[in-house]
Design a protein around this motif. Structure first.
Motif, PDB file in Angstrom:
ATOM      1  N   LYS A 272       0.831  -1.200   0.000  1.00  0.00           N
ATOM      2  CA  LYS A 272       0.000   0.000   0.000  1.00  0.00           C
ATOM      3  C   LYS A 272       0.871   1.258   0.000  1.00  0.00           C
ATOM      4  O   LYS A 272       0.617   2.221  -0.716  1.00  0.00           O
ATOM      5  CB  LYS A 272      -0.931  -0.003   1.202  1.00  0.00           C
ATOM      6  N   ALA A 273       1.938   1.241   0.835  1.00  0.00           N
ATOM      7  CA  ALA A 273       2.825   2.407   0.909  1.00  0.00           C
ATOM      8  C   ALA A 273       3.574   2.600  -0.411  1.00  0.00           C
ATOM      9  O   ALA A 273       3.759   3.732  -0.891  1.00  0.00           O
ATOM     10  CB  ALA A 273       3.811   2.218   2.056  1.00  0.00           C
ATOM     11  N   VAL A 274       4.003   1.488  -0.995  1.00  0.00           N
ATOM     12  CA  VAL A 274       4.710   1.546  -2.288  1.00  0.00           C
ATOM     13  C   VAL A 274       3.785   2.079  -3.380  1.00  0.00           C
ATOM     14  O   VAL A 274       4.173   2.917  -4.206  1.00  0.00           O
ATOM     15  CB  VAL A 274       5.263   0.158  -2.645  1.00  0.00           C
ATOM     16  N   TYR A 275       2.526   1.595  -3.423  1.00  0.00           N
ATOM     17  CA  TYR A 275       1.563   2.069  -4.426  1.00  0.00           C
ATOM     18  C   TYR A 275       1.371   3.574  -4.312  1.00  0.00           C
ATOM     19  O   TYR A 275       1.342   4.285  -5.322  1.00  0.00           O
ATOM     20  CB  TYR A 275       0.221   1.369  -4.243  1.00  0.00           C
ATOM     21  N   LYS A 276       1.247   4.065  -3.081  1.00  0.00           N
ATOM     22  CA  LYS A 276       1.057   5.498  -2.859  1.00  0.00           C
ATOM     23  C   LYS A 276       2.244   6.295  -3.419  1.00  0.00           C
ATOM     24  O   LYS A 276       2.075   7.333  -4.069  1.00  0.00           O
ATOM     25  CB  LYS A 276       0.864   5.764  -1.371  1.00  0.00           C
ATOM     26  N   LYS A 286       7.402  13.632 -11.228  1.00  0.00           N
ATOM     27  CA  LYS A 286       8.630  13.975 -10.516  1.00  0.00           C
ATOM     28  C   LYS A 286       9.205  12.740  -9.812  1.00  0.00           C
ATOM     29  O   LYS A 286       8.455  11.976  -9.188  1.00  0.00           O
ATOM     30  CB  LYS A 286       8.358  15.067  -9.487  1.00  0.00           C
ATOM     31  N   PRO A 287      10.529  12.517  -9.886  1.00  0.00           N
ATOM     32  CA  PRO A 287      11.154  11.375  -9.203  1.00  0.00           C
ATOM     33  C   PRO A 287      10.954  11.460  -7.694  1.00  0.00           C
ATOM     34  O   PRO A 287      10.726  12.530  -7.121  1.00  0.00           O
ATOM     35  CB  PRO A 287      12.633  11.498  -9.574  1.00  0.00           C
ATOM     36  N   ASN A 288      11.084  10.281  -7.026  1.00  0.00           N
ATOM     37  CA  ASN A 288      10.899  10.215  -5.582  1.00  0.00           C
ATOM     38  C   ASN A 288      11.791   9.119  -5.017  1.00  0.00           C
ATOM     39  O   ASN A 288      12.340   8.302  -5.774  1.00  0.00           O
ATOM     40  CB  ASN A 288       9.433   9.950  -5.238  1.00  0.00           C
ATOM     41  N   LYS A 289      11.903   9.058  -3.706  1.00  0.00           N
ATOM     42  CA  LYS A 289      12.659   8.008  -3.033  1.00  0.00           C
ATOM     43  C   LYS A 289      11.846   7.450  -1.887  1.00  0.00           C
ATOM     44  O   LYS A 289      11.087   8.177  -1.230  1.00  0.00           O
ATOM     45  CB  LYS A 289      13.984   8.551  -2.506  1.00  0.00           C
ATOM     46  N   ILE A 290      11.995   6.150  -1.646  1.00  0.00           N
ATOM     47  CA  ILE A 290      11.369   5.488  -0.500  1.00  0.00           C
ATOM     48  C   ILE A 290      12.495   4.964   0.371  1.00  0.00           C
ATOM     49  O   ILE A 290      13.366   4.217  -0.096  1.00  0.00           O
ATOM     50  CB  ILE A 290      10.463   4.316  -0.928  1.00  0.00           C
ATOM     51  N   PHE A 291      12.482   5.345   1.612  1.00  0.00           N
ATOM     52  CA  PHE A 291      13.531   4.913   2.537  1.00  0.00           C
ATOM     53  C   PHE A 291      13.007   3.806   3.446  1.00  0.00           C
ATOM     54  O   PHE A 291      11.909   3.919   4.016  1.00  0.00           O
ATOM     55  CB  PHE A 291      14.012   6.090   3.401  1.00  0.00           C
ATOM     56  N   VAL A 305      15.387  -1.973   2.070  1.00  0.00           N
ATOM     57  CA  VAL A 305      15.958  -1.315   0.887  1.00  0.00           C
ATOM     58  C   VAL A 305      15.572   0.156   0.839  1.00  0.00           C
ATOM     59  O   VAL A 305      14.569   0.587   1.404  1.00  0.00           O
ATOM     60  CB  VAL A 305      15.506  -2.004  -0.414  1.00  0.00           C
ATOM     61  N   GLU A 306      16.422   0.883   0.162  1.00  0.00           N
ATOM     62  CA  GLU A 306      16.156   2.285  -0.168  1.00  0.00           C
ATOM     63  C   GLU A 306      15.969   2.329  -1.685  1.00  0.00           C
ATOM     64  O   GLU A 306      16.847   1.890  -2.435  1.00  0.00           O
ATOM     65  CB  GLU A 306      17.342   3.140   0.264  1.00  0.00           C
ATOM     66  N   VAL A 307      14.840   2.836  -2.152  1.00  0.00           N
ATOM     67  CA  VAL A 307      14.462   2.751  -3.581  1.00  0.00           C
ATOM     68  C   VAL A 307      14.214   4.145  -4.156  1.00  0.00           C
ATOM     69  O   VAL A 307      13.505   4.957  -3.553  1.00  0.00           O
ATOM     70  CB  VAL A 307      13.209   1.874  -3.769  1.00  0.00           C
ATOM     71  N   SER A 308      14.795   4.392  -5.330  1.00  0.00           N
ATOM     72  CA  SER A 308      14.475   5.615  -6.091  1.00  0.00           C
ATOM     73  C   SER A 308      13.474   5.259  -7.184  1.00  0.00           C
ATOM     74  O   SER A 308      13.460   4.136  -7.702  1.00  0.00           O
ATOM     75  CB  SER A 308      15.740   6.207  -6.718  1.00  0.00           C
ATOM     76  N   ILE A 309      12.627   6.228  -7.537  1.00  0.00           N
ATOM     77  CA  ILE A 309      11.550   5.977  -8.511  1.00  0.00           C
ATOM     78  C   ILE A 309      11.558   7.103  -9.558  1.00  0.00           C
ATOM     79  O   ILE A 309      11.540   8.287  -9.188  1.00  0.00           O
ATOM     80  CB  ILE A 309      10.161   5.938  -7.846  1.00  0.00           C
TER      81      ILE A 309
END
Length: 344
Positions: A272-276, A286-291, A305-309
């Motif tokens: 759910k957090a990833v979908y958001k 605009k690019p984003n990052k998930i920590f 993991v730390e992921v850039s999108i």
């Protein structure tokens, strides 16, 4: 006219001057029969010609200024002339000027042969095939295909056929052929130009493809040399491209990871957090990052993991997926926890 003056019997025109020829002809005029005499003789000798033939038959005197002494009735239906319109008149007056220039030397040649008493032998009759234009009674030029035969040293027999329509059809066919040849030549030139353009385009495309392959190889080499995971997913979250480092992070082989959906390697809460996060990138571009989001490795172990999108767009500028870098933070996280405990 290419057919003008073609003879079945070869001859050579003697270079006798015009004045000499005319002097000899004038000297012999006194001994010739009159046109009326010749015309009456023709009517008596050839009554069937007048009644039966469909071709135009005429007889004219052999001189530089020939005159008609006989014309068949078919002249009326084909050219509009009655016999009385033509008898005693010179046929050369009705012939097209351009054709007259070619016929006159031929006529002068035979007149000269007669005056010099060099007449062809009876066993070798002289026949000429002629093609010329003659004006009909209505002022139109008609093409006549004519055979001329010497009857004796005073008369010429002409058998003529109107080939005007035939010539018209031939000219139309010739025009069609010429236009077709021109179109084929233009078509050929166009095909040559198109072929040259295609060859140029093929050469450019080959160079582009070679450059693209080199770029892809460099790109792949770079991706395989980095320790972080690189990924590309479609809009539904299925893997379409990735490097070996990502396989190591998740514990799957390339075959297993290809097409794998994100919900297969994360919890429902994480999904759910990833979908958001991904939807925000989709909406804004605009690019984003998930920590610090958790992935479930094959076998059940958790990796942090730390992921850039970043958004992937197609040639039309439409969104078609996402790409980014996944950095495994699990070991660093484990190292940070004891450090934090000692700090307390």
């Amino acid at each position: 006219m290419k057919d003008m003056g073609t003879s079945r019997t070869p001859f050579s025109i003697d270079p006798l001057s015009q004045s000499q020829t005319e002097d000899r002809i004038k000297a012999s005029e006194l001994d010739k029969p009159t046109v009326d005499d010749l015309s009456r003789g023709m009517d008596l000798k050839h009554p069937l010609i007048s009644e039966k033939t469909s071709d135009m038959i005429s007889v004219a005197t052999l001189s530089l200024t020939p005159t008609y002494v006989y014309v068949s009735p078919s002249h009326k239906s084909l050219l509009g002339y009655d016999a009385k319109d033509l008898l005693g008149k010179c046929p050369l007056e009705l012939i097209h000027p351009d054709d007259f220039k070619q016929l006159q030397p031929l006529l002068a040649h035979y007149v000269d042969l007669r005056e010099r008493q060099c007449w062809p032998r009876p066993e070798k009759p002289v026949t000429e095939k002629l093609l010329y234009r003659l004006k009909d009674k209505f002022g139109k030029w008609r093409y006549l295909e004519t055979t001329g035969d010497l009857l004796d040293d005073n008369l010429i027999l002409f058998v003529s056929r109107d080939v005007t329509e035939k010539r018209k059809v031939e000219e139309e066919l010739r025009d069609i052929r010429d236009k077709l040849i021109m179109k084929l030549q233009e078509r050929h030139e166009d095909l040559v130009k198109v072929n040259e353009l295609l060859q140029t385009e093929i050469a450019v495309r080959k160079r582009t493809e070679a450059s693209l392959r080199q770029s892809e190889e460099r790109y792949r080499t770079i991706l395989e040399s980095i320790e972080d995971g690189y990924y590309e997913v479609d809009l539904a979250g299925n893997f379409v491209f990735f490097n070996d480092a990502l396989c190591s992070i998740l514990g799957y082989s390339r075959e297993e990871l290809t097409g794998l959906n994100n919900r297969r390697y994360m919890s429902d809460e994480t999904a759910k957090a990833v979908y958001k996060a991904y939807n925000g990138v989709f909406q804004t571009g605009k690019p984003n990052k998930i920590f610090g989001y958790e992935l479930i490795r094959k076998g059940g172990k958790i990796r942090i993991v730390e992921v850039s999108i970043s958004l992937i767009r197609n040639a039309k500028g439409e969104p078609e997926g996402f790409r980014g870098i996944a950095r495994d933070m699990t070991d660093r996280r484990a190292e940070m926890v004891p450090s934090l405990g000692r700090a307390k």
